[in-house]
Write a protein that holds these residues in place. Structure first.
Motif, PDB file in Angstrom:
ATOM      1  N   THR A  30     -10.425 -10.445 -17.133  1.00 16.65           N
ATOM      2  CA  THR A  30     -10.515 -11.326 -15.982  1.00 16.65           C
ATOM      3  C   THR A  30     -11.178 -10.924 -15.043  1.00 16.65           C
ATOM      4  O   THR A  30     -12.163 -11.502 -14.335  1.00 16.65           O
TER       5      THR A  30
ATOM      6  N   LEU B  67      -8.420 -19.610 -21.727  1.00 20.21           N
ATOM      7  CA  LEU B  67      -7.528 -18.617 -20.694  1.00 20.21           C
ATOM      8  C   LEU B  67      -6.244 -19.491 -20.425  1.00 20.21           C
ATOM      9  O   LEU B  67      -6.306 -20.644 -20.326  1.00 20.21           O
TER      10      LEU B  67
ATOM     11  N   GLU C   3      -3.968 -16.618 -16.333  1.00 22.99           N
ATOM     12  CA  GLU C   3      -5.101 -15.831 -16.354  1.00 22.99           C
ATOM     13  C   GLU C   3      -6.230 -16.635 -15.556  1.00 22.99           C
ATOM     14  O   GLU C   3      -6.822 -16.219 -14.705  1.00 22.99           O
TER      15      GLU C   3
END
Length: 159
Positions: A59, A127, A131
């Motif tokens: 991230t 993702l 996220e």
């Protein structure tokens, strides 16, 4: 090599595809992608000591990569000169097999605004909405809404 440098090198090695993908999506050429890649590495290195691991490393890397590439696009639009650096690594060798269909999708994505491009890129990378929201800084519900809107916009585009 110092322990910090070894850890950083391992982190970059694990996530180089993530970094490259973001750079590729925000570039218009191989040289530009390479320059963006180097810019991202520099920003990651400068911020490495401040990264406390409160979020997932992936991230953090996405966020730094996206911010660097978006800022690079803004500099480019303002006409700020950027001195290119050359490296001996061919980042494009892994994607040389892309089909015409994928190329058309990337061409369409490159016509989107910077934030929309970032959102769809993260979604294409697999993702989760959570996220994506963490990287971009928006709610999960807003991620869902924005992705729906972007997908509809992509469908309407002509090549």
């Amino acid at each position: 090599m110092e322990q910090k440098e070894q850890q950083f090198t391992r982190l970059v090695e694990q996530h180089k595809t993530v970094i490259y993908t973001v750079c590729y999506m925000f570039s218009g050429s191989r040289e530009e992608a390479e320059d963006l890649f180097q810019d991202v590495l520099i920003r990651l290195w400068k911020g490495y000591d401040a990264f406390r691991g409160e979020s997932d490393a992936r991230t953090w890397i996405y966020r730094v990569s996206l911010n660097t590439c978006i800022n690079g696009q803004k500099r480019k639009r303002k006409g700020i000169k950027h001195i290119p650096l050359s490296i001996d690594v061919d980042f494009f060798e892994e994607i040389s097999d892309r089909t015409l269909q994928v190329r058309r999708l990337y061409d369409r994505i490159n016509r989107l605004g910077l934030v929309d491009r970032a959102l769809i890129l993260l979604w294409l990378e697999g993702l989760s909405y959570e996220e994506i929201g963490a990287v971009i800084g928006i709610s999960v519900k807003n991620v869902s809404f924005q992705l729906y809107r972007i997908k509809e916009e992509l469908k309407k585009m002509n090549n």
